[in-house]
Enzyme design. Structure first.
Site, short mmCIF file in Angstrom:
data_model
loop_
_atom_site.label_atom_id
_atom_site.label_comp_id
_atom_site.label_asym_id
_atom_site.label_seq_id
_atom_site.Cartn_x
_atom_site.Cartn_y
_atom_site.Cartn_z
N ASN A 65 6.88 14.68 -42.26
CA ASN A 65 7.28 14.92 -43.65
C ASN A 65 7.51 16.41 -43.86
O ASN A 65 6.56 17.18 -44.01
CB ASN A 65 6.16 14.40 -44.58
CG ASN A 65 6.48 14.65 -46.04
OD1 ASN A 65 7.62 14.98 -46.40
ND2 ASN A 65 5.48 14.50 -46.90
N LYS A 108 8.82 17.80 -46.36
CA LYS A 108 8.69 18.18 -47.78
C LYS A 108 9.87 19.09 -48.20
O LYS A 108 10.97 18.91 -47.71
CB LYS A 108 7.34 18.84 -48.06
CG LYS A 108 6.17 18.02 -47.51
CD LYS A 108 4.85 18.50 -48.04
CE LYS A 108 3.72 17.79 -47.31
NZ LYS A 108 2.44 17.98 -47.93
N HIS A 122 3.63 9.09 -52.27
CA HIS A 122 2.95 10.30 -51.79
C HIS A 122 2.19 10.92 -52.96
O HIS A 122 2.67 10.92 -54.10
CB HIS A 122 3.96 11.28 -51.21
CG HIS A 122 3.32 12.39 -50.44
ND1 HIS A 122 2.68 13.44 -51.06
CD2 HIS A 122 3.17 12.60 -49.11
CE1 HIS A 122 2.18 14.25 -50.14
NE2 HIS A 122 2.47 13.76 -48.94
N GLU A 164 1.77 13.86 -53.84
CA GLU A 164 2.50 14.94 -54.56
C GLU A 164 3.45 14.34 -55.59
O GLU A 164 3.68 14.92 -56.65
CB GLU A 164 3.23 15.83 -53.54
CG GLU A 164 2.25 16.72 -52.80
CD GLU A 164 2.69 17.17 -51.42
OE1 GLU A 164 3.89 17.04 -51.08
OE2 GLU A 164 1.82 17.64 -50.66
N GLU A 206 -3.95 8.81 -46.87
CA GLU A 206 -3.91 10.27 -46.97
C GLU A 206 -4.88 10.75 -48.04
O GLU A 206 -4.52 10.79 -49.23
CB GLU A 206 -2.51 10.72 -47.37
CG GLU A 206 -1.42 10.39 -46.37
CD GLU A 206 -0.29 11.41 -46.47
OE1 GLU A 206 -0.06 12.09 -45.47
OE2 GLU A 206 0.33 11.53 -47.52
N GLY A 257 -2.78 19.48 -46.54
CA GLY A 257 -2.46 20.91 -46.56
C GLY A 257 -3.66 21.83 -46.71
O GLY A 257 -3.51 23.01 -47.02
N SER A 259 -3.72 17.22 -42.90
CA SER A 259 -4.12 18.28 -41.97
C SER A 259 -4.22 17.79 -40.52
O SER A 259 -5.09 18.24 -39.76
CB SER A 259 -5.43 18.94 -42.42
OG SER A 259 -5.23 19.58 -43.67
C1 PEP Z 1 1.42 15.08 -46.19
O1 PEP Z 1 1.69 15.76 -47.18
O2 PEP Z 1 1.83 13.92 -46.09
C2 PEP Z 1 0.60 15.70 -45.16
C3 PEP Z 1 -0.01 14.91 -44.32
O3 PEP Z 1 0.54 17.06 -45.18
P1 PEP Z 1 -0.30 18.00 -44.16
O4 PEP Z 1 -0.13 17.43 -42.78
O5 PEP Z 1 0.34 19.35 -44.30
O6 PEP Z 1 -1.71 17.96 -44.62
#
Ligand code: PEP
Length: 248
Positions: free
Chosen positions: A9, A11, A93, A95, A165, A171, A211
């Site tokens: 992803n 983003k 997601h 976000e 998630e 992040g 992460s």
């Molecule tokens: C995400 O936003 O789906 C995600 C897993 O981000 P990150 O790997 O940066 O934590």
């Protein structure tokens, strides 16, 4: 045996040239790509461009499901994706839930429209730190998933990928313990069995996101119900995503 799957992803990151170059590199991983299904979710404006030089599968980070065409300024229709031969969408997601106020009913409607339209849906769920600390993470995730399951045609189940998630891990560099991941992924598979049946529950891919890096992916990939990863930050670097793919 479930084939592992990784979603990259990107983003709202990368310039056009960077996105083209990274997509090209990932598409040329050769044998490494064969043992795992890989889907790249680039920034939406680059989907058309990248789809011209089809490499690894592409997906849309967002889609407006319920209508095919209409007065929905700024939105992307499932039909637009079909025109580009794109078969994957990311829905729910955190976000989008948080910054764009997407609520469960809307998210569910988008996911159902995409599943009914033949898309593979990466459906995200996960709790905040506050919810984890007050001990209700499982019931939170259950509510997010059942709002989808209740509307879902079991025939479209095979096209669903569930991405667990935890919001507090996205992040932040914080990752749940191996026990916490094992417990939540097992819980989600149990929920699938309860709502559908054992063959569905056994077939569905449940991936972890938050992460995930080249350093921690190998250990997490060994856990019984972890069928791959949704990777944000670490998918922006060729060497990290390549190591993550190699480690599953
Ligand atoms: C995400 O936003 O789906 C995600 C897993 O981000 P990150 O790997 O940066 O934590």
């Amino acid at each position: 045996m479930r084939k592992k799957i990784i979603g990259a992803n990107w983003k709202m990151n990368l310039s056009r040239l960077e996105a083209e170059s990274l997509y090209h590199e990932i598409s040329n991983l050769g044998e490494l790509n064969e043992h795992v299904d890989l889907v790249v979710f680039p920034p939406q404006p680059f989907l058309g461009l990248l789809s011209l030089n089809a490499g690894v599968a592409l997906g849309a980070q967002n889609v407006y499901g319920p209508e095919i065409f209409g007065a929905y300024t700024g939105e992307t229709s499932l039909q637009h994706l079909i025109d580009l031969h794109i078969q994957n969408v990311l829905i729910g997601h955190s976000e989008r839930r948080l910054y764009f106020n997407e609520h469960s009913d809307f998210i569910g409607a988008k996911a159902i429209a995409a599943l009914n339209g033949g898309f593979q849906v990466f459906f995200c769920c996960g709790e905040s730190m506050e919810i984890r600390e007050n001990g209700t993470a499982a019931s939170w995730v259950e509510a997010q998933l059942t709002s989808l399951f209740e509307q879902m045609d079991p025939k479209s189940c095979s096209a669903l990928v569930i991405a667990y998630e935890p919001i507090w891990a996205i992040g932040t560099g914080k990752v749940p313990s191996m026990d916490e991941i094992t417990e939540m992924h097992g819980f989600i598979r149990g929920l699938c069995e309860q709502y559908f049946d054992t063959p569905f529950a056994d077939a569905i891919r449940i991936i972890y996101g938050g992460s995930c890096t080249a350093n921690n992916a190998r250990a997490m990939a060994q856990l019984p119900n972890v069928d791959g990863f949704l990777v944000g930050g670490a998918s922006l670097s060729y060497s990290s995503i390549q190591e993550i793919i190699a480690s599953v």
